[in-house]
Design an enzyme around this catalytic site. Structure first.
Site, short mmCIF file in Angstrom:
data_model
loop_
_atom_site.label_atom_id
_atom_site.label_comp_id
_atom_site.label_asym_id
_atom_site.label_seq_id
_atom_site.Cartn_x
_atom_site.Cartn_y
_atom_site.Cartn_z
N THR A 1 0.81 -1.22 0.00
CA THR A 1 0.00 0.00 0.00
C THR A 1 0.85 1.28 0.00
O THR A 1 0.35 2.33 -0.38
CB THR A 1 -0.97 0.02 1.20
OG1 THR A 1 -0.22 -0.14 2.41
CG2 THR A 1 -1.97 -1.10 1.09
N TYR B 1 0.80 9.37 6.55
CA TYR B 1 0.24 8.02 6.78
C TYR B 1 0.99 6.91 6.04
O TYR B 1 1.86 7.17 5.26
CB TYR B 1 -1.27 7.97 6.61
CG TYR B 1 -1.92 8.26 5.28
CD1 TYR B 1 -1.23 8.39 4.10
CD2 TYR B 1 -3.32 8.38 5.24
CE1 TYR B 1 -1.90 8.63 2.91
CE2 TYR B 1 -3.99 8.62 4.05
CZ TYR B 1 -3.27 8.74 2.90
OH TYR B 1 -3.93 8.97 1.74
N GLU B 2 0.66 5.69 6.38
CA GLU B 2 1.41 4.48 6.00
C GLU B 2 2.86 4.60 6.46
O GLU B 2 3.78 4.11 5.82
CB GLU B 2 1.47 4.23 4.49
CG GLU B 2 0.24 4.17 3.66
CD GLU B 2 -0.78 3.13 4.03
OE1 GLU B 2 -1.59 3.46 4.91
OE2 GLU B 2 -0.81 2.05 3.47
N GLY B 3 3.04 5.25 7.59
CA GLY B 3 4.40 5.48 8.12
C GLY B 3 4.88 6.85 7.71
O GLY B 3 4.94 7.16 6.51
#
Lengths: 386, 258
Positions: A241, A362-364
Site C-alpha cells: 500500500t 500516513y502508511e508510516g
C-alpha cells in the site's frame, strides 16, 4: 510518453481518468466542504469494473494486480485525492485478505468488495502506537474457540462505512508484539462500535474514525493468517500500500501541474502571459521533472511486485517517501504560481495543498520511511559481505 | 424490440481548420456527443423490453471509433456502410444510405439518432431517414413515457415546454440531452468492444447505386471559410451611471438598434 503499459493497463488508466473528469470533478469541492462519503463514486467505479481491479479474477476482480491499483489511484487523485481514498482505503483494507486470507475468507469477502457491495478497512494504529506500530495495546484474549477483543484503533480510513475490517491485536500482553494477531471483524459484531469521526485538514471526502472494541467476541476462524503473525500481516500489507500512497501523491501533483500549466498560460501580468516568464518556467520544469521521476520509479516497483518479487520493502518505502515529499513541494509551488487566487477556495489548488500533506504522514511518516530504508540498506550490505 | 442507433464520428473541435477552401480535421475524432444520449436510450429501452440494439454508421474505417464506443457501452452489434463512392455524400444522400441499411437490417422497430451532429449541426438526417422509410418521426425527444410492441409515447421538447406525442412503431426518433445521463463504459465492455466484429456493407449490399451518393448528391459544398473575426468591443467612458446610460442609449440609437 510511453510507459510500456499493456493495452489493458492503458484502458484502465484512461477510463479512471475519464471517471475522474466526468464524475468526480463536478462534485469534488462539495465533498471537500461537507466531508461526506462518496458512495456514488464507489458505485461508478464498480460499474466500470475498476473498483476491484487488483482483486484476483477468481474472486470477481480484474486480476490486474497492484499496477492497476496504482493506475486507478493516480488518475482519481489527479482530480480529487480525497475521493480517490474510497478506492485507495478499500485497497488497504483488502490487501490483508488477498495476502493472508484462506480460501473461505477470500470467497466470503473479495467478490463483494470487487463489486463495491461492501468496502473494507484496516486497523493497526492506536493513540499510543503511530510511528511505533509495535506499541499497540489492543488485546484479543482467548476464550475457548473465541477471542475477546478490547481496545481502540485510531484514524481508520473508511471506518464508519466499511463492512469488513482487519484489526491487529495482542493475544498475549506479556509477549507483546510477537503475539500480535490479525482478526477479521464484521460490522455489527456485538461489542464493536465507532468513536468520533475526525474533522481533517485534507482528504475530507474520506472518512476517518476510531474503531472501538469492548468485549467484542469473534470466532477463531476470523484469524487472518496465523496467531502471532499480526505484525507481518501489517508490514506485508504496507509493502503493497505504500506504492498506492505514492500513486496518490503523484496523481495529486500531476493534477496541480495540469492546473498550473493551464493557468500560467491564461494569467497576464506586465502585459505577458506569466508562462513566458522564466521564473515561472523553472517552477513548472521542476514540478514536471519531479513528478516524472517519481512516476517512473513507482511503475518499476509495481512491475516487480506484480512479477512476484519479494523483499520490496526498501523500494516501496523509497517510492512513498520521494513521491509524497514531491507532492508537497509541487502543490506548494502550484499555489505560488496561482498567487492570491491559489489561496482562495474558488480554485481547486489550495485543496490540493491541503490534501498533499497526509501523504507524508500516513502508511508510516517519511521519517519512519527513512529508518526503514536505512535498516534495509544496512541489512543488504551485511548480507552481501557474508 | 429491434433498435438501430445511428452514430457519427466527428472531429474534435480543436482539431479543425479551414484550408484550401475546405474544412480539414486531424486527430482520431470522437463520437458525436449527442449520439451518446441516443446510445444510452437505446440500451435502456432494450433493458426494459428485451431485444437487440444495432449501432449503424456511414463512414470510412475511422468511424469504427463511434461504433466501438457504442459496443463498449452495451450495444449488441455494429454495422458500417462504406465504399469510396460514398465520400462527399450530402445530408440527403447520407440519409438514403442509412435508410437502405436499416431496411437491409430488417424488422427494425425504432431508429434513434442524437438531435444533431456537432460537426455540421444540420439536424436533418434523422428526419430525412423517417421520410425515406415512411416511418413516423418524433424529433427532439426529451423523455420516453411508454414504449412497447407497436406503440411509442414520447415528450418532444419545444422552445417553451414539450408536446406529448403518441405514434405507432416502427418510428424514427431523435433525442436531446435532457433525456438521460449516459453511462460510462466498463473496462470489460471496452476490452470486448475492441475485438468485436464490425459488419461492413457496400452500396450493392444495401441495394443502392453509386448514382445516388457521393459526388452525385443533390447538393455539394462549394467553399468553406472562417467566419469573420469579431470586431473589438467598445467600452463607454463616463463618471456616473446616468452619464453611462445616456451614452449607451445614444450609441444604440446611432446604430439604429432602438
Amino acid at each position: 510518453m510511453d510507459y510500456f503499459l499493456t493495452e489493458t493497463q492503458q484502458e484502465i488508466r484512461d477510463l479512471a481518468y475519464r471517471i475522474a473528469e466526468e464524475k468526480i470533478k463536478p462534485v469534488r469541492a462539495e465533498y471537500d466542504e461537507k466531508g461526506t462519503f462518496p458512495w456514488d463514486i464507489a458505485r461508478v467505479l464498480s460499474d466500470s469494473d475498476l473498483f476491484g481491479s487488483y482483486i484476483p479474477e477468481e474472486y470477481g476482480g480484474l486480476g490486474e494486480g497492484l499496477f492497476s491499483g496504482i493506475l486507478v489511484t493516480e488518475q482519481l487523485a489527479r482530480i480529487c485525492s480525497g475521493i480517490a481514498l474510497v478506492f485507495e482505503g478499500t485497497l488497504l483494507g483488502t490487501y490483508p485478505l488477498i495476502l493472508f486470507g484462506n480460501e473461505e475468507q477470500k470467497e466470503k469477502y473479495l467478490p463483494r468488495i470487487a463489486n463495491a457491495e461492501i468496502i473494507s478497512a484496516f486497523g493497526m494504529t492506536e493513540s499510543g502506537a503511530g510511528s511505533d506500530a509495535t506499541g499497540i495495546k489492543s488485546t484479543a484474549t482467548k476464550d475457548g474457540d473465541h477471542y475477546i477483543l478490547n481496545g481502540t484503533k485510531q484514524w481508520i480510513t473508511n471506518a464508519v462505512e466499511a463492512e469488513v475490517y482487519t484489526v491487529v491485536c495482542l493475544t498475549d500482553k506479556e509477549r507483546g508484539i510477537r503475539s500480535a494477531t490479525a482478526f477479521i471483524v464484521e460490522r455489527g459484531t456485538p461489542g464493536f462500535g465507532f468513536g468520533k469521526k475526525e474533522n481533517k485538514m485534507g482528504i475530507r471526502a474520506s472518512s476517518t474514525a476510531e474503531l472501538v472494541f469492548e468485549d467484542c467476541r469473534v470466532h477463531k476462524s476470523a484469524i487472518l493468517g496465523k496467531v502471532g503473525q499480526g505484525l507481518r500481516v501489517a508490514m506485508d500489507t504496507f509493502d503493497m500500500t505504500r506504492p498506492v500512497v505514492a500513486a496518490q501523491a503523484i496523481g495529486l501533483a500531476q493534477g496541480a501541474l495540469d492546473e498550473a500549466v493551464t493557468y500560467s498560460q491564461q494569467r497576464v501580468q506586465f502585459g505577458s502571459k506569466i508562462a513566458s516568464f522564466q521564473s515561472i518556467q523553472t517552477m513548472l520544469a521542476d514540478m514536471a521533472m519531479k513528478i516524472e521521476s517519481s512516476r517512473l520509479l513507482l511503475y518499476h516497483l509495481c512491475r516487480l511486485a506484480d512479477r512476484g518479487d519479494k523483499d520490496l520493502t526498501k523500494l516501496s518505502a523509497i517510492a512513498k517517501l520521494i513521491s509524497s515529499d514531491m507532492a508537497m513541494q509541487v502543490t506548494v509551488d502550484a499555489v505560488q504560481i496561482f498567487g492570491g487566487y491559489g489561496y482562495m477556495r474558488d480554485y481547486p489548488i489550495e485543496k490540493m495543498l491541503r490534501d498533499a500533506k497526509i501523504t507524508q504522514i500516513y502508511e508510516g511518516t517519511n521519517q519512519i520511511q527513512r529508518l526503514i530504508i536505512a535498516n534495509e540498506l544496512i541489512r543488504e550490505y551485511n548480507r552481501s559481505k557474508r | 424490440m429491434k433498435i438501430v442507433v445511428c452514430v457519427k464520428r466527428v472531429p474534435e473541435i480543436d482539431q479543425i481548420k479551414v484550408a484550401n477552401d475546405r474544412i480539414e480535421a486531424s486527430g482520431a475524432g470522437m463520437t458525436n456527443p449527442f449520439d451518446m444520449y441516443a446510445i444510452e436510450e437505446a440500451i435502456r429501452i432494450k433493458e426494459k423490453t428485451s431485444g437487440e440494439v444495432i449501432a449503424l454508421t456511414v463512414g470510412s474505417e475511422d468511424s469504427d471509433l463511434a461504433l466501438r464506443e457504442a459496443l463498449s457501452i452495451g450495444v449488441d452489434s455494429a454495422v458500417r456502410v462504406w465504399q469510396d463512392d460514398i465520400k462527399e455524400s450530402d445530408i440527403l444522400a447520407t440519409a438514403g444510405i442509412l435508410s437502405a441499411a436499416i431496411e437491409k437490417i430488417g424488422d427494425v422497430d425504432l431508429a434513434i439518432f442524437g438531435k444533431q451532429a456537432v460537426d455540421d449541426d444540420a439536424s436533418s438526417v434523422s428526419g430525412a431517414v423517417g421520410g425515406f422509410l415512411g416511418f413516423p418521426q418524433v424529433l427532439f425527444v426529451k423523455k420516453i413515457r411508454e414504449i412497447d410492441e407497436g406503440k411509442l409515447v414520447a415528450e418532444r421538447a419545444t422552445e417553451d415546454g414539450f408536446d406529448i406525442v403518441e405514434t405507432s412503431l416502427p418510428a424514427v426518433i431523435s433525442v436531446v440531452k435532457e433525456i438521460n445521463e449516459p453511462r460510462l463504459p466498463s473496462l470489460k465492455g471496452k476490452m470486448k468492444a475492441k475485438k468485436a466484429p464490425i459488419e461492413v456493407l457496400g452500396l450493392a449490399d444495401i441495394g443502392l447505386e453509386t448514382t445516388a451518393v457521393g459526388a452525385a448528391s443533390p447538393s455539394r459544398q462549394i467553399k468553406a471559410e472562417e467566419p469573420p473575426p469579431r470586431p473589438a468591443g467598445e467600452i463607454l467612458q463616463g463618471s456616473s451611471p446616468e452619464e453611462l446610460a445616456d451614452a449607451l442609449i445614444a450609441k444604440l440609437k446611432e446604430e439604429k438598434l432602438i
